[in-house]
Design a protein around this motif. Structure first.
Motif, mmCIF file in Angstrom:
data_model
loop_
_atom_site.group_PDB
_atom_site.id
_atom_site.type_symbol
_atom_site.label_atom_id
_atom_site.label_comp_id
_atom_site.label_asym_id
_atom_site.label_seq_id
_atom_site.Cartn_x
_atom_site.Cartn_y
_atom_site.Cartn_z
ATOM 1 N N SER A 1 -24.737 -16.789 -17.887
ATOM 2 C CA SER A 1 -25.546 -17.575 -18.831
ATOM 3 C C SER A 1 -24.626 -18.289 -19.808
ATOM 4 N N ARG A 2 -24.865 -19.590 -19.922
ATOM 5 C CA ARG A 2 -23.952 -20.391 -20.753
ATOM 6 C C ARG A 2 -24.690 -21.435 -21.571
ATOM 7 N N LEU A 3 -24.078 -21.757 -22.686
ATOM 8 C CA LEU A 3 -24.490 -22.939 -23.438
ATOM 9 C C LEU A 3 -23.569 -24.045 -22.933
ATOM 10 N N ARG A 4 -24.167 -25.128 -22.410
ATOM 11 C CA ARG A 4 -23.344 -26.200 -21.843
ATOM 12 C C ARG A 4 -23.175 -27.311 -22.873
ATOM 13 N N ILE A 5 -21.936 -27.679 -23.100
ATOM 14 C CA ILE A 5 -21.617 -28.612 -24.184
ATOM 15 C C ILE A 5 -20.859 -29.812 -23.617
ATOM 16 N N GLU B 1 -35.908 -25.293 -13.253
ATOM 17 C CA GLU B 1 -35.583 -24.171 -12.373
ATOM 18 C C GLU B 1 -34.924 -24.748 -11.140
ATOM 19 N N ARG B 2 -33.735 -24.312 -10.834
ATOM 20 C CA ARG B 2 -33.078 -24.799 -9.612
ATOM 21 C C ARG B 2 -32.887 -23.626 -8.659
ATOM 22 N N ILE B 3 -33.364 -23.804 -7.444
ATOM 23 C CA ILE B 3 -33.105 -22.812 -6.382
ATOM 24 C C ILE B 3 -32.231 -23.506 -5.358
ATOM 25 N N ILE C 1 -28.750 -19.063 -2.720
ATOM 26 C CA ILE C 1 -27.465 -18.669 -3.308
ATOM 27 C C ILE C 1 -27.519 -18.697 -4.830
ATOM 28 N N GLU C 2 -28.474 -19.458 -5.378
ATOM 29 C CA GLU C 2 -28.500 -19.608 -6.839
ATOM 30 C C GLU C 2 -29.940 -19.768 -7.310
ATOM 31 N N PHE C 3 -30.253 -19.085 -8.387
ATOM 32 C CA PHE C 3 -31.546 -19.256 -9.043
ATOM 33 C C PHE C 3 -31.217 -19.463 -10.519
ATOM 34 N N THR C 4 -31.320 -20.721 -10.962
ATOM 35 C CA THR C 4 -30.899 -21.024 -12.329
ATOM 36 C C THR C 4 -32.064 -21.551 -13.151
ATOM 37 N N ARG C 5 -32.228 -20.965 -14.315
ATOM 38 C CA ARG C 5 -33.239 -21.444 -15.246
ATOM 39 C C ARG C 5 -32.518 -22.082 -16.424
ATOM 40 N N ILE D 1 -32.549 -24.888 -19.866
ATOM 41 C CA ILE D 1 -33.320 -25.584 -20.907
ATOM 42 C C ILE D 1 -32.442 -26.724 -21.411
ATOM 43 N N TYR D 2 -32.889 -27.947 -21.171
ATOM 44 C CA TYR D 2 -32.116 -29.126 -21.591
ATOM 45 C C TYR D 2 -32.741 -29.732 -22.831
ATOM 46 N N ARG D 3 -31.909 -30.212 -23.722
ATOM 47 C CA ARG D 3 -32.412 -30.896 -24.916
ATOM 48 C C ARG D 3 -33.160 -32.150 -24.522
ATOM 49 N N ILE E 1 -28.963 -24.912 -22.078
ATOM 50 C CA ILE E 1 -28.727 -23.472 -21.913
ATOM 51 C C ILE E 1 -29.012 -23.192 -20.439
ATOM 52 N N GLU E 2 -28.068 -22.621 -19.755
ATOM 53 C CA GLU E 2 -28.271 -22.367 -18.314
ATOM 54 C C GLU E 2 -28.111 -20.882 -18.018
ATOM 55 N N ARG E 3 -29.102 -20.332 -17.363
ATOM 56 C CA ARG E 3 -29.031 -18.918 -16.984
ATOM 57 C C ARG E 3 -29.096 -18.836 -15.462
ATOM 58 N N THR F 1 -25.030 -32.003 -7.630
ATOM 59 C CA THR F 1 -23.795 -31.947 -8.407
ATOM 60 C C THR F 1 -23.871 -30.843 -9.451
ATOM 61 N N SER F 2 -22.713 -30.499 -9.968
ATOM 62 C CA SER F 2 -22.659 -29.476 -11.012
ATOM 63 C C SER F 2 -22.630 -30.153 -12.377
ATOM 64 N N PHE F 3 -22.867 -29.386 -13.401
ATOM 65 C CA PHE F 3 -22.828 -29.911 -14.768
ATOM 66 C C PHE F 3 -21.450 -30.526 -15.052
ATOM 67 N N THR F 4 -20.413 -29.809 -14.657
ATOM 68 C CA THR F 4 -19.045 -30.291 -14.902
ATOM 69 C C THR F 4 -18.827 -31.653 -14.238
ATOM 70 N N GLU F 5 -19.296 -31.781 -12.983
ATOM 71 C CA GLU F 5 -19.134 -33.057 -12.265
ATOM 72 C C GLU F 5 -19.969 -34.166 -12.909
ATOM 73 N N SER G 1 -14.378 -22.529 -15.768
ATOM 74 C CA SER G 1 -15.051 -23.740 -16.249
ATOM 75 C C SER G 1 -16.300 -24.072 -15.441
ATOM 76 N N SER G 2 -16.254 -23.874 -14.109
ATOM 77 C CA SER G 2 -17.358 -24.327 -13.274
ATOM 78 C C SER G 2 -17.809 -23.253 -12.281
ATOM 79 N N LEU G 3 -19.103 -22.975 -12.300
ATOM 80 C CA LEU G 3 -19.669 -22.010 -11.357
ATOM 81 C C LEU G 3 -19.538 -22.519 -9.921
ATOM 82 N N TYR G 4 -19.857 -23.807 -9.714
ATOM 83 C CA TYR G 4 -19.820 -24.349 -8.353
ATOM 84 C C TYR G 4 -18.401 -24.342 -7.790
ATOM 85 N N LEU G 5 -17.431 -24.551 -8.668
ATOM 86 C CA LEU G 5 -16.033 -24.516 -8.226
ATOM 87 C C LEU G 5 -15.687 -23.112 -7.735
HETATM 88 C C1 16G Z 1 -26.077 -27.855 -13.027
HETATM 89 C C2 16G Z 1 -27.252 -27.123 -12.394
HETATM 90 C C3 16G Z 1 -27.074 -25.630 -12.384
HETATM 91 C C4 16G Z 1 -25.719 -25.235 -11.855
HETATM 92 C C5 16G Z 1 -24.644 -25.920 -12.639
HETATM 93 C C6 16G Z 1 -23.249 -25.601 -12.155
HETATM 94 C C7 16G Z 1 -29.118 -28.561 -13.158
HETATM 95 C C8 16G Z 1 -30.452 -28.622 -13.766
HETATM 96 N N1 16G Z 1 -28.521 -27.391 -13.045
HETATM 97 O O1 16G Z 1 -26.114 -27.786 -14.392
HETATM 98 O O2 16G Z 1 -28.077 -25.081 -11.549
HETATM 99 O O3 16G Z 1 -25.549 -23.837 -11.937
HETATM 100 O O4 16G Z 1 -24.831 -27.328 -12.558
HETATM 101 O O5 16G Z 1 -22.367 -26.263 -13.006
HETATM 102 O O6 16G Z 1 -28.605 -29.590 -12.808
HETATM 103 P P1 16G Z 1 -20.843 -25.887 -13.149
HETATM 104 O O7 16G Z 1 -20.258 -25.850 -11.767
HETATM 105 O O8 16G Z 1 -20.260 -26.951 -14.008
HETATM 106 O O9 16G Z 1 -20.764 -24.520 -13.787
#
Ligand code: 16G
Length: 261
Positions: free
Chosen positions: A145-149, A220-222, A231-235, A237-239, A157-159, A100-104, A175-179
């Motif tokens: 790269s975003r600060l997720r709130i 780190e998510r691949i 398709i994605e390499f995300t680093r 840092i979660y509180r 912080i997601e890069r 799932t994505s952060f937004t979801e 709003s959403s990368l996955y979207l």
């Molecule tokens: C999650 C993923 C991140 C992905 C993001 C997309 C983890 C640790 N990371 O935060 O890799 O890029 O979702 O979220 O779960 P978005 O579609 O809301 O931008």
């Protein structure tokens, strides 16, 4: 399939649905066989005539049941070669793990997600990005790269780094990368995550609104497309004080489910 068909179709008149029309009983028999894996994706069904003989029903009845199952997507018909169990779609949804994505994730908890942009653009790739994304030094990488709130609290912080073929314009992400990836058929279907503990440095701590040196989770998510392409390499840092990762483990199988909370 020959012996199987004999067994399956011989039960049509006697499959616990007395009183139901015969075509419905045949339909149910075939559906049950697919559901239990007795016949699987790609398996050929006997001819209409054979089914009729084995089940001791008319060919018209067989045709009606088969047509209904074709309409329902359980079976497919190929001209000249016969009727087959349809290939399974949405393999991902059948999997036990949820990607799932952060937004979801936040929406599921009834929280409003938003982001503050730290950076987005097209850059020459770093050695790490080249290795993970399979890019050459001449290619470029898209970075987001975003600060997720969530509900006003900075959580992570997601890069994210992606091949430009998948995300030619990082500015398009709202709003959403996955979207955004979903729109071009590039939403990942599988991911591998590495989670480790770390203490926050000054800059990251300031962004996350906690004292420097606070505990955090480094992730780190691949992520992969169905084709196997990264398709994605995300680093990220979660509180540490605001985020738990929960993994469900099962005995014996090779599948475990990971879920984030
Ligand atoms: C999650 C993923 C991140 C992905 C993001 C997309 C983890 C640790 N990371 O935060 O890799 O890029 O979702 O979220 O779960 P978005 O579609 O809301 O931008």
């Amino acid at each position: 399939m020959v012996e199987l068909a004999d067994r399956i179709f011989a039960t049509v008149k006697d499959n616990g649905q007395r009183g139901a029309p015969l075509y419905l009983r045949l339909k149910k028999t075939i559906e049950d066989a697919v559901q239990r894996g007795i016949i699987g994706p790609g398996d050929a069904l006997p001819s209409e005539r054979d089914i009729a003989i084995k089940a001791d029903i008319s060919r018209v009845t067989v045709r009606k049941a088969v047509q209904d199952l074709v309409k329902g997507g359980v079976l497919i018909q190929r001209h000249g070669s016969g009727t087959f169990v349809a290939p399974r779609v949405d393999r991902v949804e059948q999997s036990l793990s949820r990607l799932t994505s952060f937004t979801e994730d936040m929406a599921r908890r009834g929280m409003a997600a938003r982001s503050e942009w730290l950076d987005r653009g097209i850059y020459p790739p770093s050695p790490d990005e080249m290795m993970v994304l399979g890019l050459s030094a001449k290619e470029l990488v898209a970075r987001v790269s975003r600060l997720r709130i969530a509900d006003g609290t900075p959580l992570a912080i997601e890069r994210a780094s992606l091949p430009t073929a998948a995300l030619p314009d990082p500015e398009a992400v709202t709003s959403s990368l996955y979207l955004e990836l979903e729109k071009t058929g590039n939403r990942p279907v599988r991911a591998v995550q590495r989670i480790s503990a770390a203490n926050l440095g000054e800059a990251d701590a300031r962004l996350l609104d906690v004292p420097a040196g606070s505990a955090s989770l480094r992730i780190e998510r691949i992520s992969y497309l169905a084709t196997g392409r990264v398709i994605e390499f995300t680093r990220s840092i979660y509180r540490g004080d605001a985020y738990d990762f929960v993994a469900e483990l099962r005995l014996g199988g090779s599948e475990t489910t990971g879920d984030s909370q």
